[in-house]
Write a protein that holds these residues in place. Structure first.
Motif, PDB file in Angstrom:
ATOM      1  N   VAL A  88       8.062  18.814  -4.827  1.00  0.00           N
ATOM      2  CA  VAL A  88       8.580  17.496  -5.192  1.00  0.00           C
ATOM      3  C   VAL A  88       7.930  16.376  -4.361  1.00  0.00           C
ATOM      4  O   VAL A  88       8.063  15.194  -4.668  1.00  0.00           O
ATOM      5  CB  VAL A  88      10.128  17.484  -5.014  1.00  0.00           C
ATOM      6  N   ARG A  89       7.198  16.781  -3.361  1.00  0.00           N
ATOM      7  CA  ARG A  89       6.634  15.810  -2.422  1.00  0.00           C
ATOM      8  C   ARG A  89       5.856  14.664  -3.114  1.00  0.00           C
ATOM      9  O   ARG A  89       6.100  13.487  -2.796  1.00  0.00           O
ATOM     10  CB  ARG A  89       5.742  16.556  -1.425  1.00  0.00           C
ATOM     11  N   PRO A  90       4.939  14.959  -4.033  1.00  0.00           N
ATOM     12  CA  PRO A  90       4.231  13.842  -4.677  1.00  0.00           C
ATOM     13  C   PRO A  90       5.174  12.895  -5.441  1.00  0.00           C
ATOM     14  O   PRO A  90       4.890  11.704  -5.549  1.00  0.00           O
ATOM     15  CB  PRO A  90       3.272  14.543  -5.650  1.00  0.00           C
ATOM     16  N   PHE A  91       6.277  13.429  -5.957  1.00  0.00           N
ATOM     17  CA  PHE A  91       7.231  12.577  -6.679  1.00  0.00           C
ATOM     18  C   PHE A  91       7.956  11.635  -5.714  1.00  0.00           C
ATOM     19  O   PHE A  91       8.439  10.589  -6.119  1.00  0.00           O
ATOM     20  CB  PHE A  91       8.261  13.430  -7.428  1.00  0.00           C
ATOM     21  N   VAL A  92       8.064  12.030  -4.445  1.00  0.00           N
ATOM     22  CA  VAL A  92       8.692  11.165  -3.440  1.00  0.00           C
ATOM     23  C   VAL A  92       7.655  10.221  -2.854  1.00  0.00           C
ATOM     24  O   VAL A  92       7.919   9.032  -2.682  1.00  0.00           O
ATOM     25  CB  VAL A  92       9.341  12.018  -2.319  1.00  0.00           C
ATOM     26  N   ASP A  93       6.477  10.748  -2.569  1.00  0.00           N
ATOM     27  CA  ASP A  93       5.456   9.923  -1.918  1.00  0.00           C
ATOM     28  C   ASP A  93       4.818   8.910  -2.854  1.00  0.00           C
ATOM     29  O   ASP A  93       4.363   7.860  -2.424  1.00  0.00           O
ATOM     30  CB  ASP A  93       4.348  10.831  -1.339  1.00  0.00           C
ATOM     31  N   ASP A  94       4.752   9.252  -4.126  1.00  0.00           N
ATOM     32  CA  ASP A  94       4.109   8.340  -5.088  1.00  0.00           C
ATOM     33  C   ASP A  94       4.976   8.323  -6.355  1.00  0.00           C
ATOM     34  O   ASP A  94       4.566   8.787  -7.423  1.00  0.00           O
ATOM     35  CB  ASP A  94       2.695   8.882  -5.400  1.00  0.00           C
TER      36      ASP A  94
ATOM     37  N   ALA B 281       0.820  -1.226   0.000  1.00  0.00           N
ATOM     38  CA  ALA B 281       0.000   0.000   0.000  1.00  0.00           C
ATOM     39  C   ALA B 281       0.846   1.265   0.000  1.00  0.00           C
ATOM     40  O   ALA B 281       0.440   2.296  -0.507  1.00  0.00           O
ATOM     41  CB  ALA B 281      -0.914  -0.006   1.226  1.00  0.00           C
ATOM     42  N   GLU B 282       2.029   1.185   0.571  1.00  0.00           N
ATOM     43  CA  GLU B 282       2.862   2.376   0.720  1.00  0.00           C
ATOM     44  C   GLU B 282       4.038   2.328  -0.266  1.00  0.00           C
ATOM     45  O   GLU B 282       4.928   1.492  -0.118  1.00  0.00           O
ATOM     46  CB  GLU B 282       3.382   2.448   2.169  1.00  0.00           C
ATOM     47  N   ALA B 283       4.011   3.232  -1.247  1.00  0.00           N
ATOM     48  CA  ALA B 283       5.054   3.195  -2.277  1.00  0.00           C
ATOM     49  C   ALA B 283       6.070   4.310  -2.091  1.00  0.00           C
ATOM     50  O   ALA B 283       6.980   4.459  -2.898  1.00  0.00           O
ATOM     51  CB  ALA B 283       4.409   3.320  -3.647  1.00  0.00           C
ATOM     52  N   SER B 284       5.921   5.108  -1.021  1.00  0.00           N
ATOM     53  CA  SER B 284       6.770   6.285  -0.860  1.00  0.00           C
ATOM     54  C   SER B 284       8.259   5.924  -0.793  1.00  0.00           C
ATOM     55  O   SER B 284       8.642   4.912  -0.206  1.00  0.00           O
ATOM     56  CB  SER B 284       6.368   7.021   0.418  1.00  0.00           C
ATOM     57  N   LEU B 285       9.051   6.822  -1.372  1.00  0.00           N
ATOM     58  CA  LEU B 285      10.510   6.640  -1.291  1.00  0.00           C
ATOM     59  C   LEU B 285      11.003   6.779   0.146  1.00  0.00           C
ATOM     60  O   LEU B 285      12.141   6.444   0.447  1.00  0.00           O
ATOM     61  CB  LEU B 285      11.208   7.686  -2.156  1.00  0.00           C
TER      62      LEU B 285
END
Lengths: 346, 472
Positions: free
Chosen positions: B187-193, A172-176
């Motif tokens: 850039v947050r959405p690029f890191v989170d998703d 569910a969690e794909a965050s870097l």
């Protein structure tokens, strides 16, 4: 009510709501401004006390709001290192800041809970850790993630398995951010993250995240494993370039068979990653193939190949210079421009 | 009293019905956007301080190339580039494209940063006019200046994207003032998703009336010029209601060319910015939707309100009118070019909701409203429609407009609170009321002009004269 009356009633209603809402907003803003002014005054009284050697609990006597005490102490703790930081931490402790943060972590709004979890990361105490562990079950993903990062920064990071389960990492969690978490864990327990890379039962995405976390660790024992994974990966898979990237970052010559395979891949990302890795591991036997790849249809492959030939040193540069004289047009452009860019044009 | 034939009553009724129907659909759509915007603001990740964002994202944030096209910007280019170079972000590069300026923009850059000609191996994936030279300096390693033959904004951005080597590109106007933490926030959405996110837009606010120093907004404020003041309310509505709502619905159709971050690979896949439109920013986003849907790949194109950039709003009727006509033309060109996506199930909600919104708001909106102003009074004078109904309907349309503007102000105040003083809220509420009397009609007239230019296939941007920010 006739249709005409309905239209007028709707208009009046909309206008009335708009005016009432704006009045409420303006009054609320005036109150907020007043409170902010009070808080600023409290900060001005508090800061000198915290910075001086005065007893910390004097701050409480000034009638400073607990939220202001927590906010200011955390800012100060964040700004300094070493003994000064320890002194601020001790003052914050005496002023009940960790307890205040724990209360906020339990009862606050989502934003407050996130900020409380971030603040608690400064207090490496059993009680704070327990509160953060509880927050891993929070209904908000953001709070769970903040709590996990706070725990990761503590002296006893949580087990990777627990985080995977509670945060849904790899599913569910794909965050870097997961990479950061695994890096934090790997600092004290690298075997745990390495085990994830080796575990066939883990999802590919989770294994890749673990791999990325370890790629910068300089743990060469992983090279053989990643090389095997790269050799077993399908040519068109998304995982292959990431394995090759990781091998490039580790920079160990044992990655040779995987990199050579990657240089012949049909997948552009894989060829580009392999071309980049070849230079980083100084794979001299790849020079001929890299020279061929200067004429690859894909720009990134040509660019990485040229870069790697330069990293190979004299033999690589000699090949580039040779290409500038007798290569195909595309290869010639790549070789001559990259040489010029690096100040190596002959 | 004239005796009208029965068909004239039927025609008058039909015209009125069409106007009311389109108006009601617009109202309904605005309400839906408002609800979705409220939900999005409520659900968005809590605002973190810049230092917390830095701690969390600095190691993970992908490198970004800032693409800043400049045309005849000699007065402001140094302050703008200085401000860009001073942004807080771990790994970024500023690519300034001098798009064949006729003034001393390039020379100013060369002299100030002591630039020298360099070579850089670059991709030529996107179409652009020939480059005349590349310039860089050892002292300013983050800066690359491209000098090229004039080709327009889209052409300049394509050239910049070709030269960029970062996975993300941030397109801005050269005179856009980015807040120092805008990049780490956007850039947050690029890191989170990271897998799905291909484009993210931030908020653009009006800098007129703000105190600007060193290319940064030091103190926010409201403009004194009435036209600029109305645009403050318009921008709040456009960003905090429309774009946020559409983003939440997954149907965001535009990311402004003044501040948007794109995955470079995705932009290359769709051929970059198109040359044959003045709405190249909207068209790029539509192309991205088309491409990802055709490829059946999961993706996300989002707007997030926290990253803020500031721009100078036109303060004269002539310049504002040109800008609005151009925006209208851009929307129409995009609608025509991608008409096959409209109501096409293959494109899912983009075809139905996204294009439906363009049809109702951009294509039909000005036509119907101006038709209303032009036709309804004569029809009333001729006794073909009822004055009572006319008045009631106009009142409803206007109060709803005020309601929507106030709702945007509520979203701004509750969630972002960027307006410095309580009296600013009061002032903007008044503006939201009075814009309905004069400005709204003028805006529709400009948009109608855009329609006319579109119909006559007019090309080009026209001129945009900037007054320059008030600097200390």
């Amino acid at each position: 009510m006739s249709f005409l009356q309905l239209l007028w009633t709707a208009s009046l209603l909309l206008a009335g709501i708009a005016v009432a809402v704006m009045l409420v907003l303006i009054v609320a803003r005036l109150l907020i401004v007043r409170r902010a002014r009070q808080r600023r005054a409290e900060r001005r009284r508090l800061v000198p006390i915290l910075i001086s050697s005065a007893r910390a609990d004097e701050a409480a006597l000034l009638g400073v709001h607990r939220d202001v005490i927590a906010e200011v102490t955390l800012e100060l703790i964040d700004m300094v290192r070493g003994e000064e930081r320890a002194a601020f931490l001790s003052k914050a402790d005496a002023l009940g800041v960790p307890k205040q943060l724990m209360r906020r972590l339990k009862w606050g709004s989502r934003r407050t809970r996130v900020l409380a979890a971030q603040g608690l990361s400064q207090f490496d105490q059993p009680e704070a850790r327990r509160a953060l562990y509880r927050a891993l079950e929070d209904r908000s993903r953001e709070v769970r993630l903040a709590a996990a990062l706070a725990l990761g920064a503590s002296s006893q990071p949580p087990e990777a398995g627990e985080l995977i389960k509670k945060l849904g990492l790899g599913t569910a969690e794909a965050s870097l951010t997961a990479v950061s978490l695994f890096r934090q864990i790997a600092e004290t327990r690298p075997d745990e993250i390495r085990a994830l890379v080796l575990d066939d039962a883990c999802s590919t995405s989770l294994r890749l995240v673990a791999l990325e976390a370890l790629a910068t660790s300089g743990d060469f024992s992983l090279v053989t494993v990643i090389t095997e994974l790269a050799l077993a990966a399908e040519d068109s898979s998304e995982a292959l370039p990431r394995y090759l990237h990781a091998l490039g970052k580790l920079g160990h010559p044992a990655a040779r068979p995987a990199v050579l395979r990657g240089l012949g891949s049909h997948s552009m990302p894989a060829r580009a990653a392999a071309a980049g890795a070849a230079g980083r591991i100084l794979l001299k036997e790849s020079a001929d193939r890299l020279t061929e790849l200067l004429d690859d249809p894909e720009w990134w492959v040509r660019f990485r190949s040229a870069e790697s030939l330069i990293l190979l040193g004299e033999p690589g540069i000699a090949r580039l210079q040779e290409v500038t004289r007798s290569g195909a047009e595309r290869a010639r452009a790549a070789a001559s421009t990259v040489l010029a860019e690096r100040g190596l044009a002959g | 009293m004239i005796d009208f034939p029965p068909w004239s009553f039927a025609a008058a009724e039909l015209i009125t019905l069409v106007i009311i129907l389109v108006g009601l659909i617009q109202v309904l759509f605005n309400l839906v956007q408002l609800v979705f915007a409220g939900v999005a603001l409520h659900e968005r990740p809590p605002l973190s301080s810049t230092s917390v964002l830095w701690q969390r994202y600095s190691e993970l944030a992908p490198p970004i190339a800032l693409i800043a096209p400049a045309y005849n910007e000699e007065l402001t280019i140094i302050a703008s580039v200085d401000a860009l170079l001073a942004l807080h972000y771990p790994d970024f590069e500023v690519v300034v494209i001098n798009d064949g300026s006729k003034d001393a923009t390039l020379q100013r850059l060369i002299d100030h940063y002591r630039l020298v000609p360099v070579q850089r191996y670059h991709d030529q994936a996107l179409e652009s006019k020939p480059l005349r030279g590349l310039y860089a300096a050892d002292d300013v390693p983050r800066l690359l200046v491209i000098d090229k033959v004039n080709g327009g904004k889209a052409d300049a951005m394509n050239a910049g994207i070709n030269l960029a080597r970062s996975p993300l590109v941030c397109v801005i106007d050269a005179d856009t003032l980015l807040e120092p933490d805008a990049l780490i926030r956007v850039v947050r959405p690029f890191v989170d998703d990271p897998v799905r996110t291909i484009a993210v837009g931030g908020t653009i606010r009006i800098a007129n009336g703000c105190h600007v120093d060193g290319g940064r907004v030091i103190r926010a404020g409201l403009p004194r010029n009435l036209l600029a003041l109305v645009q403050v309310v318009e921008y709040l509505r456009a960003f905090l209601m429309a774009r946020l709502g559409l983003s939440r619905m997954g149907t965001l159709m535009i990311i402004s060319g003044a501040f948007g971050v794109f995955r470079r690979g995705a932009v290359l896949d769709v051929g970059g910015f198109s040359h044959n439109t003045v709405g190249e920013d909207m068209e790029l986003v539509v192309k991205l939707h088309r491409h990802m849907r055709e490829q059946k790949r999961p993706y996300r194109i989002a707007y997030i309100p926290e990253p803020v950039s500031w721009t100078e709003a036109p303060e004269s009727l002539k310049i504002l009118g040109n800008q609005r006509a151009r925006w209208q033309r851009g929307a129409l060109e995009t609608f025509r070019k991608h008409f096959d996506m409209f109501l096409n199930p293959k494109y899912g909600r983009i075809g139905f909701v996204g294009f439906g919104q363009i049809l109702i708001v951009d294509v039909l909106g000005p036509l119907v409203e101006v038709a209303g102003y032009a036709l309804v009074p004569p029809l009333w004078l001729l006794g073909l429609i009822s004055f009572d109904y006319l008045l009631a309907f106009v009142a409803l349309v206007f109060t709803f407009g005020v309601f929507v503007s106030v709702a945007s102000l509520v979203l701004e105040e509750v969630q972002l609170r960027r307006l410095p003083r309580a009296r600013d809220l009061a002032l903007l509420t008044l503006v939201a009321v009075f814009e309905n009397f004069g400005y709204r009609q003028l805006n529709n007239f400009w948009r109608l002009r855009g329609w006319w230019q579109f119909a006559r296939k007019k090309q080009g941007w026209g001129t945009m004269t900037r007054k320059g920010f008030q600097r200390s």
